[in-house]
Motif scaffolding. Sequence first.
Motif, PDB file in Angstrom:
ATOM      1  N   ILE A  84      83.388   6.246 -10.275  1.00 42.86           N
ATOM      2  CA  ILE A  84      82.571   5.204 -10.914  1.00 42.86           C
ATOM      3  C   ILE A  84      81.114   5.298 -10.498  1.00 42.86           C
ATOM      4  O   ILE A  84      80.238   4.853 -11.229  1.00 42.86           O
ATOM      5  N   ASP A  85      80.844   5.901  -9.339  1.00 41.05           N
ATOM      6  CA  ASP A  85      79.445   6.082  -8.934  1.00 41.05           C
ATOM      7  C   ASP A  85      78.699   6.971  -9.916  1.00 41.05           C
ATOM      8  O   ASP A  85      77.508   6.811 -10.128  1.00 41.05           O
ATOM      9  N   ALA A  86      79.407   7.933 -10.498  1.00 42.97           N
ATOM     10  CA  ALA A  86      78.770   8.845 -11.457  1.00 42.97           C
ATOM     11  C   ALA A  86      78.467   8.155 -12.786  1.00 42.97           C
ATOM     12  O   ALA A  86      77.644   8.638 -13.564  1.00 42.97           O
ATOM     13  N   LEU A  87      79.125   7.041 -13.055  1.00 44.31           N
ATOM     14  CA  LEU A  87      78.904   6.347 -14.329  1.00 44.31           C
ATOM     15  C   LEU A  87      77.743   5.363 -14.278  1.00 44.31           C
ATOM     16  O   LEU A  87      77.149   5.048 -15.301  1.00 44.31           O
ATOM     17  N   ALA A  92      75.281   4.439 -22.680  1.00 43.52           N
ATOM     18  CA  ALA A  92      76.504   4.331 -23.470  1.00 43.52           C
ATOM     19  C   ALA A  92      76.155   3.829 -24.867  1.00 43.52           C
ATOM     20  O   ALA A  92      75.089   3.236 -25.084  1.00 43.52           O
ATOM     21  N   LEU A  93      77.053   4.054 -25.803  1.00 42.47           N
ATOM     22  CA  LEU A  93      76.879   3.630 -27.188  1.00 42.47           C
ATOM     23  C   LEU A  93      77.769   2.417 -27.441  1.00 42.47           C
ATOM     24  O   LEU A  93      78.968   2.442 -27.143  1.00 42.47           O
ATOM     25  N   VAL A  94      77.195   1.368 -27.993  1.00 38.70           N
ATOM     26  CA  VAL A  94      77.958   0.156 -28.294  1.00 38.70           C
ATOM     27  C   VAL A  94      78.811   0.411 -29.535  1.00 38.70           C
ATOM     28  O   VAL A  94      78.302   0.809 -30.576  1.00 38.70           O
ATOM     29  N   LEU A 107      81.443   5.467 -23.291  1.00 42.00           N
ATOM     30  CA  LEU A 107      80.785   5.905 -22.069  1.00 42.00           C
ATOM     31  C   LEU A 107      81.445   7.197 -21.594  1.00 42.00           C
ATOM     32  O   LEU A 107      82.653   7.227 -21.374  1.00 42.00           O
ATOM     33  N   ALA A 108      80.658   8.247 -21.479  1.00 42.42           N
ATOM     34  CA  ALA A 108      81.145   9.553 -21.012  1.00 42.42           C
ATOM     35  C   ALA A 108      82.334  10.032 -21.836  1.00 42.42           C
ATOM     36  O   ALA A 108      83.302  10.582 -21.319  1.00 42.42           O
ATOM     37  N   GLY A 109      82.270   9.799 -23.150  1.00 45.04           N
ATOM     38  CA  GLY A 109      83.311  10.288 -24.045  1.00 45.04           C
ATOM     39  C   GLY A 109      84.548   9.418 -24.121  1.00 45.04           C
ATOM     40  O   GLY A 109      85.492   9.756 -24.814  1.00 45.04           O
TER      41      GLY A 109
END
Length: 142
Positions: A84-87, A92-94, A107-109
């Motif tokens: 989760i630190d990497a996120l 991100a796209l709503v 978020l991240a695919g």
Amino acid sequence: MDIDAWVWWLIGAVGLGIPLVVTAMPEFGMLSAGAVAGAVTASLGGGMVAQVLVFAAVSVALIAVVRPIAARHRSDRPQHRTGIDALRGRQALVLERVDAGGGRIKLAGEVWSARSLDADQSFEPGQQVDVVEIDGATAVVM
């Protein structure tokens, strides 16, 4: 039974190699290399004083040169964030309207549940948002 000096130096090198393996302290390896240099000096016919000087010189030189290089490489490694630190800090796209009550983002695919950081703020589908933190399985965005 008379054992040559170079054999004693090799026994010393092995003896110094054991704590290297057990403690993972590279200094023992450098001292062990110095003992091997002392064994080479003994096998070439050098006297006891020359053997000890070669052992000391090689050991000190290795410690003085190799240790700072190893320490520099250890501290220069980039820190990679994982989990989760990497996120945190990513965009991100709503996908579905996001407000204080919830919503969905990509978020991240992956599709994540999300809520806005500000209770008064909302984001419509298609907008880009920044992930502030991850709270359980919910991304907090702004």
